[in-house]
Design a protein around this motif. Structure first.
Motif, PDB file in Angstrom:
ATOM      1  N   PRO A 181       0.791  -1.243   0.000  1.00 42.12           N
ATOM      2  CA  PRO A 181       0.000   0.000   0.000  1.00 42.12           C
ATOM      3  C   PRO A 181       0.821   1.290   0.000  1.00 42.12           C
ATOM      4  O   PRO A 181       0.390   2.285  -0.602  1.00 42.12           O
ATOM      5  N   THR A 182       1.989   1.290   0.667  1.00 40.28           N
ATOM      6  CA  THR A 182       2.748   2.542   0.769  1.00 40.28           C
ATOM      7  C   THR A 182       3.217   3.077  -0.579  1.00 40.28           C
ATOM      8  O   THR A 182       3.578   4.255  -0.682  1.00 40.28           O
ATOM      9  N   LYS A 221      -4.663   8.977   0.248  1.00 43.96           N
ATOM     10  CA  LYS A 221      -4.879   7.725   0.976  1.00 43.96           C
ATOM     11  C   LYS A 221      -4.258   6.551   0.226  1.00 43.96           C
ATOM     12  O   LYS A 221      -4.270   6.506  -1.010  1.00 43.96           O
ATOM     13  N   HIS A 222      -3.744   5.607   0.978  1.00 43.22           N
ATOM     14  CA  HIS A 222      -3.159   4.410   0.384  1.00 43.22           C
ATOM     15  C   HIS A 222      -4.252   3.372   0.074  1.00 43.22           C
ATOM     16  O   HIS A 222      -5.277   3.341   0.755  1.00 43.22           O
ATOM     17  N   PRO A 223      -4.052   2.545  -0.939  1.00 41.49           N
ATOM     18  CA  PRO A 223      -5.062   1.542  -1.297  1.00 41.49           C
ATOM     19  C   PRO A 223      -5.195   0.442  -0.247  1.00 41.49           C
ATOM     20  O   PRO A 223      -4.233   0.117   0.449  1.00 41.49           O
ATOM     21  N   GLU A 224      -6.374  -0.111  -0.160  1.00 38.19           N
ATOM     22  CA  GLU A 224      -6.621  -1.242   0.724  1.00 38.19           C
ATOM     23  C   GLU A 224      -6.060  -2.519   0.088  1.00 38.19           C
ATOM     24  O   GLU A 224      -5.950  -2.612  -1.144  1.00 38.19           O
ATOM     25  N   PRO A 225      -5.709  -3.506   0.891  1.00 37.75           N
ATOM     26  CA  PRO A 225      -5.271  -4.796   0.341  1.00 37.75           C
ATOM     27  C   PRO A 225      -6.309  -5.383  -0.603  1.00 37.75           C
ATOM     28  O   PRO A 225      -7.515  -5.213  -0.418  1.00 37.75           O
ATOM     29  N   ASP A 268      -6.124   9.019 -12.990  1.00 36.60           N
ATOM     30  CA  ASP A 268      -5.549   9.535 -11.734  1.00 36.60           C
ATOM     31  C   ASP A 268      -6.230   8.960 -10.490  1.00 36.60           C
ATOM     32  O   ASP A 268      -6.271   9.610  -9.438  1.00 36.60           O
ATOM     33  N   LYS A 269      -6.745   7.754 -10.632  1.00 34.56           N
ATOM     34  CA  LYS A 269      -7.348   7.094  -9.465  1.00 34.56           C
ATOM     35  C   LYS A 269      -6.275   6.726  -8.452  1.00 34.56           C
ATOM     36  O   LYS A 269      -6.481   6.813  -7.242  1.00 34.56           O
ATOM     37  N   TRP A 270      -5.125   6.299  -8.978  1.00 37.13           N
ATOM     38  CA  TRP A 270      -3.965   5.993  -8.145  1.00 37.13           C
ATOM     39  C   TRP A 270      -2.720   6.546  -8.809  1.00 37.13           C
ATOM     40  O   TRP A 270      -2.639   6.617 -10.037  1.00 37.13           O
ATOM     41  N   LYS A 271      -1.764   6.925  -7.999  1.00 36.82           N
ATOM     42  CA  LYS A 271      -0.474   7.323  -8.552  1.00 36.82           C
ATOM     43  C   LYS A 271       0.638   6.829  -7.626  1.00 36.82           C
ATOM     44  O   LYS A 271       0.453   6.745  -6.402  1.00 36.82           O
ATOM     45  N   PRO A 272       1.786   6.472  -8.207  1.00 34.89           N
ATOM     46  CA  PRO A 272       2.896   5.990  -7.392  1.00 34.89           C
ATOM     47  C   PRO A 272       3.543   7.130  -6.623  1.00 34.89           C
ATOM     48  O   PRO A 272       3.647   8.257  -7.129  1.00 34.89           O
ATOM     49  N   VAL A 273       3.979   6.821  -5.429  1.00 35.73           N
ATOM     50  CA  VAL A 273       4.644   7.816  -4.588  1.00 35.73           C
ATOM     51  C   VAL A 273       6.087   8.008  -5.032  1.00 35.73           C
ATOM     52  O   VAL A 273       6.623   9.120  -5.014  1.00 35.73           O
ATOM     53  N   TYR A 280       0.931  -6.291   3.895  1.00 35.80           N
ATOM     54  CA  TYR A 280       2.361  -6.452   4.169  1.00 35.80           C
ATOM     55  C   TYR A 280       2.582  -7.882   4.643  1.00 35.80           C
ATOM     56  O   TYR A 280       1.938  -8.344   5.603  1.00 35.80           O
ATOM     57  N   HIS A 281       3.466  -8.583   3.968  1.00 36.24           N
ATOM     58  CA  HIS A 281       3.655 -10.003   4.264  1.00 36.24           C
ATOM     59  C   HIS A 281       5.089 -10.424   3.986  1.00 36.24           C
ATOM     60  O   HIS A 281       5.786  -9.813   3.185  1.00 36.24           O
TER      61      HIS A 281
END
Length: 302
Positions: free
Chosen positions: A103-104, A112-116, A128-133, A159-160
């Motif tokens: 998510p990070t 906001k970060h995406p949910e799993p 532009d729904k999501w963009k990389p940090v 996270y795993h």
């Protein structure tokens, strides 16, 4: 027949727990056996365990329903075939916190970060729904190439298997059995770490879903080619096991005899929920194309 009983090695009630194991006890039991060394085997048989780690057990970060029973059936298979399995190899999914499928790596317009289990597509990026940090151009290229090459879409995972954490360790009861085999048959467990490239997902044991440079594990492929039979099981059926088998079968596609000696234990793997229908179709297509053998552990005679 072994001097050591199955229950002396495996405590089925503790499968999937963080039980502390004493390797010295396992070694002591194995030294009581009088099995021939693995290097004397006429037919060389390899068992390949895919990602049988704590985070894929039912209480883990990516808990796979059915994983506990898978481990019990796998360990019983290994115990019952101790004298016929020449070597054991295992993959170890190993990650850092900041990887493209965590998510990070991504944010929405509100930060906001995406949910799993969020799926990110090229259309999402265009809108532009999501963009990389970080590594924006490379991240966009990655998502685009996954789609162009017909791979699985980018999925955001919990996270795993974070390096150095208990979740990344082998499940304890499985670990005891393979290390018992190591001592009893006088051979080493081959441990293959995968998934450390921050800019790619590596479901299969051979290579990432997509990478800018060739990350194919040629050493492992050469190692696999030394065996007469390959038996595969692990977690999760729909992702890491399937992709591992597909990558191996594709590499050996010109060796018809060898491909027919790839056996996948259908009762030694389980599917991540939500991928069942896609998973069933994928395995049928793979089996039809490469003639790999899908069998239950109790039906496979070595």
């Amino acid at each position: 027949m072994l001097n050591t009983s199955y229950n002396q090695i495996v405590n089925t009630a503790m499968i999937g727990t963080y039980e502390k194991i004493n390797v010295n006890d396992v070694v002591s039991l194995a030294l009581d056996e009088q099995l021939k060394p693995s290097n004397e085997d006429g037919e060389r048989v390899l068992f390949l365990g895919i990602d049988l780690q704590n985070d894929f057990m039912e209480e883990g970060a990516i808990g796979v329903p059915g994983a506990h029973q898978d481990v019990e059936r796998i360990t019983r298979f290994l115990y019952n075939n101790m004298e016929r399995i020449t070597n054991i190899a295992v993959s170890l999914d190993t990650h850092g916190l900041h990887q493209i499928f965590h998510p990070t790596w991504w944010v929405d317009p509100e930060g906001k970060h995406p949910e799993p289990l969020t799926i990110i597509t090229t259309n999402d990026l265009k809108e532009d729904k999501w963009k990389p940090v970080i590594k924006q151009e490379a991240s966009i290229e990655y998502v685009k190439n996954l789609e162009e090459k017909g791979q699985k879409n980018l999925c955001i995972w919990p996270y795993h298997c974070i390096e150095g954490t208990p979740g990344a360790a082998l499940e304890n009861q499985f670990s005891k059995m393979i290390h018992f085999h190591s001592i009893a048959r006088q051979t080493n467990v081959k441990k293959v770490v995968k998934g450390q490239d921050s800019l790619s997902e590596m479901y299969g044991i051979i290579k990432p879903e997509y990478s800018q440079n060739d990350q194919t594990n040629h050493e492992l492929l050469n190692y696999l080619g030394q065996f007469d039979k390959l038996i595969i099981a692990g977690e999760a059926e729909s992702h890491c096991v399937y992709e591992s088998v597909r990558q191996i079968a594709e590499h050996f596609s010109n060796d018809l005899k060898w491909k027919k000696n790839i056996f996948v234990l259908t009762d030694g793997m389980s599917c991540i929920p939500g991928f069942e229908e896609e998973n069933k179709k994928a395995w049928k297509a793979l089996s039809d194309k490469f003639n790999i053998q899908l069998v239950e552990s109790t039906q496979l005679k070595l």
